[in-house]
Design a protein around this motif. Structure first.
Motif, PDB file in Angstrom:
ATOM      1  N   PRO A  43       0.795  -1.222   0.000  1.00 19.79           N
ATOM      2  CA  PRO A  43       0.000   0.000   0.000  1.00 19.79           C
ATOM      3  C   PRO A  43       0.833   1.281   0.000  1.00 19.79           C
ATOM      4  CG  PRO A  43       0.150  -0.817   2.229  1.00 19.79           C
ATOM      5  CD  PRO A  43       0.862  -1.816   1.349  1.00 19.79           C
ATOM      6  N   CYS A  44       2.138   1.160   0.070  1.00 19.89           N
ATOM      7  CA  CYS A  44       2.999   2.333   0.170  1.00 19.89           C
ATOM      8  C   CYS A  44       2.906   3.198  -1.086  1.00 19.89           C
ATOM      9  CB  CYS A  44       4.442   1.908   0.407  1.00 19.89           C
ATOM     10  SG  CYS A  44       5.548   3.314   0.691  1.00 19.89           S
ATOM     11  N   PRO A  45       2.694   4.503  -0.915  1.00 21.67           N
ATOM     12  CA  PRO A  45       2.589   5.387  -2.074  1.00 21.67           C
ATOM     13  C   PRO A  45       3.948   5.760  -2.672  1.00 21.67           C
ATOM     14  CG  PRO A  45       2.269   6.646  -0.065  1.00 21.67           C
ATOM     15  CD  PRO A  45       2.398   5.212   0.342  1.00 21.67           C
ATOM     16  N   GLU A  46       5.030   5.436  -1.977  1.00 16.78           N
ATOM     17  CA  GLU A  46       6.371   5.776  -2.474  1.00 16.78           C
ATOM     18  C   GLU A  46       6.813   4.805  -3.565  1.00 16.78           C
ATOM     19  OE1 GLU A  46       8.158   8.484  -1.536  1.00 16.78           O
ATOM     20  OE2 GLU A  46       6.399   8.994  -0.337  1.00 16.78           O
ATOM     21  N   ALA A  47       7.442   5.332  -4.574  1.00 18.92           N
ATOM     22  CA  ALA A  47       7.977   4.502  -5.644  1.00 18.92           C
ATOM     23  C   ALA A  47       9.440   4.212  -5.339  1.00 18.92           C
ATOM     24  CB  ALA A  47       7.834   5.210  -6.983  1.00 18.92           C
ATOM     25  N   CYS A  48       9.692   3.308  -4.406  1.00 19.50           N
ATOM     26  CA  CYS A  48      11.071   2.974  -4.033  1.00 19.50           C
ATOM     27  C   CYS A  48      11.441   1.626  -4.635  1.00 19.50           C
ATOM     28  CB  CYS A  48      11.233   2.978  -2.509  1.00 19.50           C
ATOM     29  SG  CYS A  48      10.630   1.505  -1.686  1.00 19.50           S
ATOM     30  N   PRO A  49      12.713   1.298  -4.664  1.00 20.44           N
ATOM     31  CA  PRO A  49      13.122   0.026  -5.260  1.00 20.44           C
ATOM     32  C   PRO A  49      12.690  -1.200  -4.454  1.00 20.44           C
ATOM     33  CG  PRO A  49      15.039   1.265  -4.485  1.00 20.44           C
ATOM     34  CD  PRO A  49      13.839   2.135  -4.283  1.00 20.44           C
ATOM     35  N   HIS A  50      12.152  -0.995  -3.261  1.00 22.16           N
ATOM     36  CA  HIS A  50      11.752  -2.121  -2.415  1.00 22.16           C
ATOM     37  C   HIS A  50      10.242  -2.309  -2.388  1.00 22.16           C
ATOM     38  CE1 HIS A  50      15.870  -1.684  -1.353  1.00 22.16           C
ATOM     39  NE2 HIS A  50      15.631  -0.465  -0.909  1.00 22.16           N
ATOM     40  N   HIS A  51       9.513  -1.511  -3.170  1.00 21.26           N
ATOM     41  CA  HIS A  51       8.048  -1.591  -3.218  1.00 21.26           C
ATOM     42  C   HIS A  51       7.615  -3.022  -3.514  1.00 21.26           C
ATOM     43  CE1 HIS A  51       3.985   0.064  -3.832  1.00 21.26           C
ATOM     44  NE2 HIS A  51       3.879  -0.951  -4.690  1.00 21.26           N
ATOM     45  N   GLY A  52       6.795  -3.571  -2.632  1.00 25.09           N
ATOM     46  CA  GLY A  52       6.286  -4.918  -2.832  1.00 25.09           C
ATOM     47  C   GLY A  52       7.192  -6.018  -2.330  1.00 25.09           C
ATOM     48  N   ASN A  53       8.395  -5.676  -1.901  1.00 25.69           N
ATOM     49  CA  ASN A  53       9.321  -6.678  -1.379  1.00 25.69           C
ATOM     50  C   ASN A  53       9.383  -6.499   0.138  1.00 25.69           C
ATOM     51  OD1 ASN A  53      11.534  -8.212  -0.541  1.00 25.69           O
ATOM     52  ND2 ASN A  53      12.625  -7.893  -2.461  1.00 25.69           N
ATOM     53  N   CYS A  54       8.459  -7.137   0.827  1.00 28.82           N
ATOM     54  CA  CYS A  54       8.317  -6.962   2.281  1.00 28.82           C
ATOM     55  C   CYS A  54       9.603  -7.315   3.029  1.00 28.82           C
ATOM     56  CB  CYS A  54       7.172  -7.810   2.808  1.00 28.82           C
ATOM     57  SG  CYS A  54       5.567  -7.382   2.110  1.00 28.82           S
ATOM     58  N   PHE A  55      10.254  -8.369   2.605  1.00 25.30           N
ATOM     59  CA  PHE A  55      11.471  -8.788   3.303  1.00 25.30           C
ATOM     60  C   PHE A  55      12.502  -7.663   3.316  1.00 25.30           C
ATOM     61  CE2 PHE A  55      15.788 -10.467   3.203  1.00 25.30           C
ATOM     62  CZ  PHE A  55      15.814 -11.152   4.414  1.00 25.30           C
ATOM     63  N   GLU A  56      12.784  -7.099   2.146  1.00 26.36           N
ATOM     64  CA  GLU A  56      13.773  -6.012   2.075  1.00 26.36           C
ATOM     65  C   GLU A  56      13.292  -4.779   2.831  1.00 26.36           C
ATOM     66  OE1 GLU A  56      14.863  -5.065  -1.925  1.00 26.36           O
ATOM     67  OE2 GLU A  56      15.813  -7.019  -2.274  1.00 26.36           O
TER      68      GLU A  56
END
Length: 102
Positions: A43-56
């Motif tokens: 749900p994070c609105p930030e476009a970061c390289p870890h978006h969708g990768n909960c572990f990282e």
């Protein structure tokens, strides 16, 4: 898919608390299957390289310990709201008064 407050996981925690470890495990596995089948659930609105990768994402947040991942804000805010009710909801005023170490 609704991750926060998921009905399957509510059943899982009840099974776990009741000591039914086999049912708890089955429900966990079903939940994870559904999560994986439903693609991006971040749900994070930030476009970061870890978006969708909960572990990282969680690992980095645990490492710097500055703030929580966005996906945990709602749950923590709900818990704080409940605790704040114990003091008639005065936490916001308290926080303003004690801002910046005052």
């Amino acid at each position: 898919m609704k991750i926060d407050g998921n009905e399957l996981m509510k059943q899982e925690i009840q099974a776990s608390r009741a000591g039914n470890s086999q049912e708890s495990w089955r429900l966990k596995q079903e939940f994870m299957k559904q999560v994986k089948e439903n693609g991006d659930h971040c749900p994070c609105p930030e476009a970061c390289p870890h978006h969708g990768n909960c572990f990282e994402c969680v690992t980095f947040h645990r490492g710097h310990q500055d703030h929580l991942p966005y996906c945990m804000w709602e749950m923590v805010n709900q818990k704080i709201s409940g605790l704040s009710a114990l003091t008639e909801g005065s936490f916001c005023e308290y926080a303003k008064e004690h801002q910046d170490g005052k």
